[in-house]
Design an enzyme around this catalytic site. Structure first.
Site, PDB file in Angstrom:
ATOM      1  N   ASP A 161       0.358  -6.168 -30.875  1.00  0.00           N
ATOM      2  CA  ASP A 161       0.979  -5.114 -30.063  1.00  0.00           C
ATOM      3  C   ASP A 161       0.170  -3.822 -30.096  1.00  0.00           C
ATOM      4  O   ASP A 161      -0.303  -3.335 -29.073  1.00  0.00           O
ATOM      5  CB  ASP A 161       2.401  -4.846 -30.547  1.00  0.00           C
ATOM      6  CG  ASP A 161       2.984  -3.603 -29.894  1.00  0.00           C
ATOM      7  OD1 ASP A 161       2.949  -3.524 -28.658  1.00  0.00           O
ATOM      8  OD2 ASP A 161       3.427  -2.698 -30.629  1.00  0.00           O
TER       9      ASP A 161
ATOM     10  N   CYS B 263       7.241   6.223 -24.577  1.00  0.00           N
ATOM     11  CA  CYS B 263       7.770   7.486 -25.112  1.00  0.00           C
ATOM     12  C   CYS B 263       8.367   8.320 -23.975  1.00  0.00           C
ATOM     13  O   CYS B 263       9.466   8.874 -24.095  1.00  0.00           O
ATOM     14  CB  CYS B 263       6.658   8.281 -25.793  1.00  0.00           C
ATOM     15  SG  CYS B 263       5.888   7.456 -27.199  1.00  0.00           S
TER      16      CYS B 263
ATOM     17  N   ASP C 113     -10.644  19.967   7.774  1.00  0.00           N
ATOM     18  CA  ASP C 113     -10.586  21.251   7.075  1.00  0.00           C
ATOM     19  C   ASP C 113      -9.199  21.591   6.569  1.00  0.00           C
ATOM     20  O   ASP C 113      -8.994  22.603   5.923  1.00  0.00           O
ATOM     21  CB  ASP C 113     -11.104  22.385   7.964  1.00  0.00           C
ATOM     22  CG  ASP C 113     -10.274  22.566   9.236  1.00  0.00           C
ATOM     23  OD1 ASP C 113      -9.200  21.948   9.329  1.00  0.00           O
ATOM     24  OD2 ASP C 113     -10.701  23.322  10.119  1.00  0.00           O
TER      25      ASP C 113
ATOM     26  N   ASP D  54     -13.626  15.001  10.953  1.00  0.00           N
ATOM     27  CA  ASP D  54     -13.792  16.139  11.847  1.00  0.00           C
ATOM     28  C   ASP D  54     -15.292  16.439  11.896  1.00  0.00           C
ATOM     29  O   ASP D  54     -16.051  15.983  11.030  1.00  0.00           O
ATOM     30  CB  ASP D  54     -13.020  17.337  11.290  1.00  0.00           C
ATOM     31  CG  ASP D  54     -13.115  18.557  12.199  1.00  0.00           C
ATOM     32  OD1 ASP D  54     -13.200  18.371  13.419  1.00  0.00           O
ATOM     33  OD2 ASP D  54     -13.117  19.673  11.669  1.00  0.00           O
TER      34      ASP D  54
ATOM     35  N   CYS E 261       4.650  -1.862 -24.861  1.00  0.00           N
ATOM     36  CA  CYS E 261       3.886  -0.610 -24.846  1.00  0.00           C
ATOM     37  C   CYS E 261       2.544  -0.743 -24.132  1.00  0.00           C
ATOM     38  O   CYS E 261       2.195   0.058 -23.274  1.00  0.00           O
ATOM     39  CB  CYS E 261       3.657  -0.112 -26.278  1.00  0.00           C
ATOM     40  SG  CYS E 261       5.118   0.665 -27.001  1.00  0.00           S
TER      41      CYS E 261
ATOM     42  N   THR F 152     -16.966  19.927  12.894  1.00  0.00           N
ATOM     43  CA  THR F 152     -17.350  21.256  12.449  1.00  0.00           C
ATOM     44  C   THR F 152     -16.810  21.553  11.059  1.00  0.00           C
ATOM     45  O   THR F 152     -15.606  21.487  10.813  1.00  0.00           O
ATOM     46  CB  THR F 152     -16.833  22.325  13.437  1.00  0.00           C
ATOM     47  OG1 THR F 152     -17.306  22.000  14.739  1.00  0.00           O
ATOM     48  CG2 THR F 152     -17.343  23.704  13.049  1.00  0.00           C
TER      49      THR F 152
ATOM     50  N   CYS G 215       6.687  -6.411 -27.558  1.00  0.00           N
ATOM     51  CA  CYS G 215       6.776  -4.982 -27.241  1.00  0.00           C
ATOM     52  C   CYS G 215       5.947  -4.660 -25.994  1.00  0.00           C
ATOM     53  O   CYS G 215       4.781  -5.043 -25.897  1.00  0.00           O
ATOM     54  CB  CYS G 215       6.274  -4.158 -28.423  1.00  0.00           C
ATOM     55  SG  CYS G 215       6.082  -2.418 -28.019  1.00  0.00           S
TER      56      CYS G 215
ATOM     57  N   ASP H 218       2.895   9.141 -27.128  1.00  0.00           N
ATOM     58  CA  ASP H 218       1.699   8.312 -27.173  1.00  0.00           C
ATOM     59  C   ASP H 218       1.532   7.445 -25.937  1.00  0.00           C
ATOM     60  O   ASP H 218       0.428   7.072 -25.585  1.00  0.00           O
ATOM     61  CB  ASP H 218       1.735   7.384 -28.388  1.00  0.00           C
ATOM     62  CG  ASP H 218       1.859   8.163 -29.689  1.00  0.00           C
ATOM     63  OD1 ASP H 218       1.360   9.293 -29.739  1.00  0.00           O
ATOM     64  OD2 ASP H 218       2.463   7.635 -30.634  1.00  0.00           O
TER      65      ASP H 218
END
Length: 743
Positions: A724, A19, A638, A441, A399, A443, A397, A15
């Site tokens: 939390d 985790c 490019d 650039d 999280c 071209t 916590c 989640d």
């Protein structure tokens, strides 16, 4: 060190970043494991090991933490970490691949699985069918029963609530113990377990059962929100059709798209999605490329032009030669690139990770002090202050804090990919928002990359005849200037006469006979040698040259018939794109190897500072000088000739339409090749960083508020758990706003 083996897994039930951290810590301790990369948003884990690792034991370790795991097909050998990050040797953190470069074949296999529905993640389907969903429903039902029993038989109410609590807490406690032995003692499960058991000890069993249920509801909501974020990029895979019409031996048959090989020829009917990247062999149709490039207007394409898998054929049948297998088409590579980028942490995310390692133990220490010191030093009631200490455990916590950055970055990367803006990781995304100079650039970047006829000038004959004779002489030539003339003639509907004895004269032009008349078409100097140009004609040609145009003169018989001017024209949105950057306070310059006259003509037209006639090392030097001046530099090119400058810049951006170079060489790629998309990238980065600040404020702000209200006795255990899980859900929802285009 020898070669390492890389194995990827689909992990279900993750989640948040907490985790991922638990799984990372646990698996990293397994024998033979050299490196681990866990992506919450992609739902994957990549393990690099030396071949001695027990993969079954690794899977069991992950399963014991409460997650499901399934191997993704494919196994590859990769170099040891010392060989990592071979693309660019940058001196900054933008290539933070964390020692786990993907081997190309395994990437292709994984992308193919995603494209054709072999996603083994068990979280698919309705939430109530998931393991977490069933446990939450059971815990809620037990809590309702406990309240009913307590109402009917008050004497056994405490025991009923303890039973209800244990139904939800036992799986949580088991995960907490496993995580502690695997190297993560201060997990949210451990904090939850301590708080619930402590509440029972001080006779707050009803609140303990309620808190456990609310915790499970919060985890479930986090899972749903994380699933939404994950689906945002995976939904791209559904764009590619699973069937295709293959042409073989003059017959057409329907086959699975994944079976198409490079070189196969497929028939794409009007209205169908194109099943593979390829080149049009025959047919002319409008193509809706929005799924790949973000371009809302369909593009007309014909023979010889490139089409992408997942785009929609418009009004005519096309025969397409496949140029990439299903596992390596543009959509698959985009998905793979974004998933890989989500595993690359931004500097802010790395800071939050480091901060949380000290933050959680600190919260435990504060909670212990709150529970112990007031009774010991001020004579406070033990039950009251232990209760407050337990609430602080839940409030603390991390999280929401830990997920605040990766959730925003994942949503931003997904949003960018949908618009044809590919960013290789959070570090690149974060750096883009700080860019103060962009070097382009010319071209193929600021210009289309191919010459176009800009002027048809009549001297002795009308313009239509000038174009007709010139195009007739150029018939069959593959020179870019010849192709430009032929394209202009085709667009004008000019009928070309037959040419006899056409031949090229080196360095001068081409001659031939048309309708009995000798024709010459070539440089003004060579034409002047045949028939002297007038002063007015010389002046006009010089003016065209000053505008960066190449001029060829047509001589018909003994008459100067006219001239044709050509130039590689700026992209349609080049001027607008540069203006957007200037308005955002970003300096723009052009770095080109083209001649100064042509470059300056384009520069004047676009309003950009020009540096011309540069070698690759000159471009690299100028980028280095800009950085030494304190600018954060993005280089747009490019991806091939500009490689040194792209590597030197803080961010290298490749322009292109889904080529390997555009997707893999630089730090970022603009699929549709729009100059204005550079400003869009920078704006997306700034929007993301604002979102991250908002998320961190939400996470820490709610905790601060509930910390104060808990200590003064206004709130207790169940508001603490809401603080939390509520913060985590709010942070995730806020991050998902990035999936919507900016208004």
């Amino acid at each position: 060190m020898g070669e390492l083996i890389e194995k990827r897994y689909r992990v279900g039930g993750m989640d948040c970043a907490g985790c991922a951290a638990k799984i990372d810590t646990a698996v990293r301790r397994m024998p033979g494991v050299e490196d681990v990369a866990v992506s919450v948003t992609a739902g994957t884990m990549t393990v690099r090991h030396d071949g001695t690792s027990d993969l079954v034991a690794i899977e069991k370790r992950v399963t014991s933490l409460g997650y499901s795991v399934a191997q993704l097909a494919g196994r590859s050998q990769v170099d040891a970490p010392s060989a990592c990050c071979g693309h660019h040797d940058h001196d900054h953190a933008k290539h933070d691949h964390e020692g786990h470069d993907r081997a190309r074949q395994e990437q292709a296999t994984d992308a193919l699985e995603g494209l054709h529905g072999h996603d083994h993640a068990p979280m698919a389907g309705p939430w109530w069918q998931s393991k977490k969903g069933r446990l939450t429903i059971l815990s809620g039902a037990a809590l309702v029963v406990a309240y009913a029993v307590g109402h009917l038989i008050p004497s056994i109410a405490p025991y009923a609530f303890v039973v209800a609590m244990l139904i939800g807490l036992v799986p949580i406690a088991r995960r907490a113990v496993v995580a502690a032995f695997a190297g993560t003692p201060f997990s949210i499960e451990m904090l939850m377990t301590i708080a619930a058991v402590g509440a029972v000890i001080i006779n707050a069993g009803e609140e303990a059962a309620t808190v456990v249920f609310l915790f499970l509801v919060g985890e479930l909501l986090e899972g749903v929100a994380a699933g939404k974020a994950r689906e945002s990029i995976q939904s791209l895979t559904t764009l590619v059709p699973k069937r295709a019409f293959l042409e073989e031996n003059g017959k057409t048959r329907e086959v699975p798209a994944e079976d198409l090989a490079v070189g196969s020829i497929i028939l794409v009917r009007p209205g169908d999605r194109i099943a593979a990247d390829g080149t049009i062999l025959s047919g002319d149709s409008t193509i809706d490329e929005a799924p790949v490039t973000g371009e809302s207007t369909p593009v007309r394409k014909g023979e010889g032009e490139t089409v992408f898998a997942g785009t929609v054929n418009g009004d005519a049948a096309l025969r397409v030669k496949v140029t990439a297998a299903a596992a390596d088409n543009t959509i698959a590579r985009v998905v793979r690139l974004v998933e890989e980028a989500q595993e690359s942490k931004a500097p802010t995310e790395r800071f939050i990770d480091r901060f949380s390692r000290y933050y959680t133990p600190g919260v435990v220490a504060v909670a212990a002090l709150v529970a112990i010191l007031p009774p010991l030093l001020a004579g406070g009631a033990w039950d009251e202050w232990i209760y407050k200490g337990l609430a602080i455990l839940l409030i603390g916590c991390p999280c929401a804090l830990v997920i605040s950055t990766p959730a925003a970055i994942a949503a931003s990367l997904s949003s960018g990919a949908r618009r044809g803006l590919l960013l290789k990781g959070g570090a690149v995304l974060e750096t883009l928002g700080k860019v103060t100079a962009v070097a382009f650039d010319k071209t193929g970047t600021l210009t289309e990359g191919k010459p176009q006829v800009t002027d048809v000038i009549a001297f002795g004959q009308d313009e239509a005849e000038v174009l007709q004779y010139a195009a007739a002489l150029e018939t069959g030539s593959s020179h870019p200037l010849a192709l430009a003339i032929l394209a202009r003639a085709a667009a004008a509907g000019v009928t070309l006469p037959t040419v006899i004895d056409a031949k090229a004269i080196g360095g001068k032009g081409i001659i031939g006979t048309v309708e009995g008349q000798p024709i010459f078409f070539g440089s003004p100097k060579a034409a002047d040698e045949r028939i002297p140009l007038s002063a007015e004609q010389r002046h006009r040609i010089a003016a065209l040259n000053d505008d960066g145009k190449t001029v060829s003169v047509l001589v018909v018989g003994d008459t100067l018939a006219g001239a044709i001017a050509m130039r590689d024209e700026p992209r349609d949105d080049a001027k607008t794109g540069l203006e957007k950057l200037t308005e955002a306070g970003v300096k723009t310059i052009m770095l080109t190897g083209d001649n100064r006259r042509t470059a300056e003509a384009i520069g004047r037209q676009l309003g950009i500072e020009v540096h011309a006639e540069l070698m690759p090392e000159d471009k690299q030097r100028i980028v280095s000088e800009l950085k030494r001046d304190g600018l954060i530099v993005a280089k747009v090119g490019d991806g091939i000739n500009d490689a040194p400058a792209l590597a030197t810049a803080d961010v290298g951006i490749a322009m292109g339409g889904g080529t390997d170079v555009a997707l893999e060489t630089a730090d970022a790629a603009i699929l549709h090749g729009r100059v204005s998309d550079v400003a869009a990238m920078i704006a997306l980065s700034k929007r993301t960083m604002r979102n991250i600040v908002e998320n961190i404020t939400i996470a820490l702000g709610l905790k601060a508020v509930f910390l104060v209200t808990t200590i003064v006795g206004i709130t207790g255990l169940w508001p603490a758990i809401l603080a939390d899980t509520g913060a985590t859900v709010l942070v995730t929802i806020n991050a998902l706003r990035l999936l919507k285009p900016a208004t």
